[in-house]
Enzyme design. Structure first.
Site, PDB file in Angstrom:
ATOM      1  N   ARG A 178     -14.144  20.541   2.991  1.00  0.00           N
ATOM      2  CA  ARG A 178     -12.894  21.301   3.021  1.00  0.00           C
ATOM      3  C   ARG A 178     -12.965  22.432   4.045  1.00  0.00           C
ATOM      4  O   ARG A 178     -12.158  23.363   4.007  1.00  0.00           O
ATOM      5  CB  ARG A 178     -12.592  21.840   1.618  1.00  0.00           C
ATOM      6  CG  ARG A 178     -12.311  20.735   0.595  1.00  0.00           C
ATOM      7  CD  ARG A 178     -11.860  21.294  -0.746  1.00  0.00           C
ATOM      8  NE  ARG A 178     -12.963  21.941  -1.457  1.00  0.00           N
ATOM      9  CZ  ARG A 178     -13.754  21.319  -2.337  1.00  0.00           C
ATOM     10  NH1 ARG A 178     -13.580  20.023  -2.582  1.00  0.00           N
ATOM     11  NH2 ARG A 178     -14.717  21.970  -2.963  1.00  0.00           N
ATOM     12  N   CYS A 198       0.352  30.879  19.227  1.00  0.00           N
ATOM     13  CA  CYS A 198       1.448  30.532  18.319  1.00  0.00           C
ATOM     14  C   CYS A 198       0.978  29.506  17.305  1.00  0.00           C
ATOM     15  O   CYS A 198       1.299  29.608  16.130  1.00  0.00           O
ATOM     16  CB  CYS A 198       2.637  29.989  19.107  1.00  0.00           C
ATOM     17  SG  CYS A 198       3.416  31.216  20.165  1.00  0.00           S
ATOM     18  N   ASN A 229       4.619  20.670  20.498  1.00  0.00           N
ATOM     19  CA  ASN A 229       3.570  20.901  19.500  1.00  0.00           C
ATOM     20  C   ASN A 229       3.356  19.688  18.614  1.00  0.00           C
ATOM     21  O   ASN A 229       2.215  19.316  18.319  1.00  0.00           O
ATOM     22  CB  ASN A 229       3.915  22.118  18.644  1.00  0.00           C
ATOM     23  CG  ASN A 229       4.148  23.390  19.424  1.00  0.00           C
ATOM     24  OD1 ASN A 229       5.064  24.154  19.115  1.00  0.00           O
ATOM     25  ND2 ASN A 229       3.354  23.638  20.456  1.00  0.00           N
ATOM     26  N   LEU A 260      15.474  29.229  16.225  1.00  0.00           N
ATOM     27  CA  LEU A 260      16.285  28.753  17.339  1.00  0.00           C
ATOM     28  C   LEU A 260      16.785  29.966  18.108  1.00  0.00           C
ATOM     29  O   LEU A 260      17.386  30.878  17.516  1.00  0.00           O
ATOM     30  CB  LEU A 260      17.489  27.951  16.835  1.00  0.00           C
ATOM     31  CG  LEU A 260      17.213  26.552  16.292  1.00  0.00           C
ATOM     32  CD1 LEU A 260      18.429  26.041  15.527  1.00  0.00           C
ATOM     33  CD2 LEU A 260      16.863  25.601  17.443  1.00  0.00           C
ATOM     34  N   ALA A 315      12.926  31.492  26.812  1.00  0.00           N
ATOM     35  CA  ALA A 315      12.961  32.905  26.439  1.00  0.00           C
ATOM     36  C   ALA A 315      11.666  33.560  26.885  1.00  0.00           C
ATOM     37  O   ALA A 315      10.579  33.057  26.602  1.00  0.00           O
ATOM     38  CB  ALA A 315      13.141  33.061  24.938  1.00  0.00           C
TER      39      ALA A 315
END
Length: 316
Positions: A178, A198, A229, A260, A315
């Protein structure tokens, strides 16, 4: 269809998202805490409701896997995803003597005359990175980005840890562990990173001969970033499964702030009018086994039939 969880996320943010100001001063509609699941045995989750450039996804992931942090490799594969971060370092240096490029990200979107000058200076920068090794070494390197954190995490002892290499070895020897985790988030490094990660942490899971991967992404640009991604981490799952002799299971994509941008709303609404098509198929070179040895030609996509691309501003 395989991409339906993505379309459902976009619709949910349109319906329920909260307006928030943000770092870029663009404004977003966002939700906090969401999860998507893709069964990779049913196809490769590259969106069909708009064309997504798989070549850029491949070259960026191979760049990460190499532990490379210099944009030269990306430019050699016509990938400009990370250009701005290196260019910012160059135009702020005492060696730069061209026109003023202060706040080039915003100015290039609002001033056509400046945008032309910016494109010219960026083209010169890229060409010099490609042709001048010493210049590339000084101004093409981004420092502590994903490749460094995955393959050469710097410790307080002064050595480095190959997180991904170690985890792959653990999957082979202790598949039910784990602790099959790779982290890109180092609080000590965040203030000085080109862009704080990110996609911050991912964990592998083995069951019934299948390899699954879960990604935690702290911040997610749904229209432009998330399609990349999804495909990037699905590809990583395939590559690691290939090396470890496993089948692929699920890719689970967990979000913190999923948003968004205000200037992407028309584009995502257009995308949502399109009916998803059959997902493509990923093919890996069966003669390659070590994922760190893979090249662009070793990864192929079959039967990708997307709708046309939809352009949107980044952006910054």
């Amino acid at each position: 269809m395989l991409e339906q969880p993505y379309l459902d996320l976009a619709q949910k943010v349109l319906d329920e998202g909260h307006f928030k100001p943000d770092r870029t001063h663009t404004g977003t509609y966002s939700i906090f805490g969401h999860q998507m699941r893709f069964d990779l045995s049913k196809g490769f989750p590259l969106l069909t409701t708009k064309k997504v450039p798989f070549g850029l996804i491949k070259s960026e992931l191979l760049w990460f896997l190499r532990g490379d942090t210099n944009i030269r490799f990306l430019l050699q594969h016509k990938n400009h995803i990370w250009d701005e971060w290196a260019f910012e370092k160059w135009v702020a240096s005492p060696d730069y003597h061209g026109p003023d490029m202060t706040d080039f990200g915003h100015r290039s979107q609002k001033d056509p005359e400046f945008a032309a000058s910016y494109r010219e200076q960026m083209a010169k920068f890229d060409e010099r990175i490609l042709t001048d090794e010493s210049f590339a070494a000084k101004y093409g390197d981004l420092g502590l980005v994903y490749g460094s954190q995955w393959r050469a995490w710097h410790t307080s002892r002064g050595d480095t840890i190959d997180q991904l290499g170690d985890v792959i070895e653990q999957i082979k020897t202790h598949p039910y562990s784990r602790r099959l985790i790779v982290s890109a988030w180092n609080p000590e490094d965040v203030p000085t990173m080109a862009l704080p990660p990110c996609h911050t942490l991912f964990q592998f899971y083995v069951n019934d001969g299948k390899l699954s991967l879960q990604l935690y992404q702290r911040s997610a640009d749904i229209f432009l970033g998330v399609p990349f991604n999804i495909a990037s981490y699905a590809l990583l799952t395939h590559l690691v499964a290939h090396e470890c002799g496993l089948q692929v299971g699920d890719f689970i994509h967990t979000f913190g702030d999923a948003h968004l941008y205000v200037n992407h709303l028309d584009q995502i609404k257009e995308q949502l009018t399109r009916t998803p098509r059959q997902a493509p198929t990923l093919v890996l070179n069966p003669d390659k086994h070590d994922i760190f040895d893979f090249d662009m030609q070793d990864i192929k996509l079959l039967n990708y039939d997307p709708y046309p691309a939809i352009k949107a501003p980044v952006a910054v």
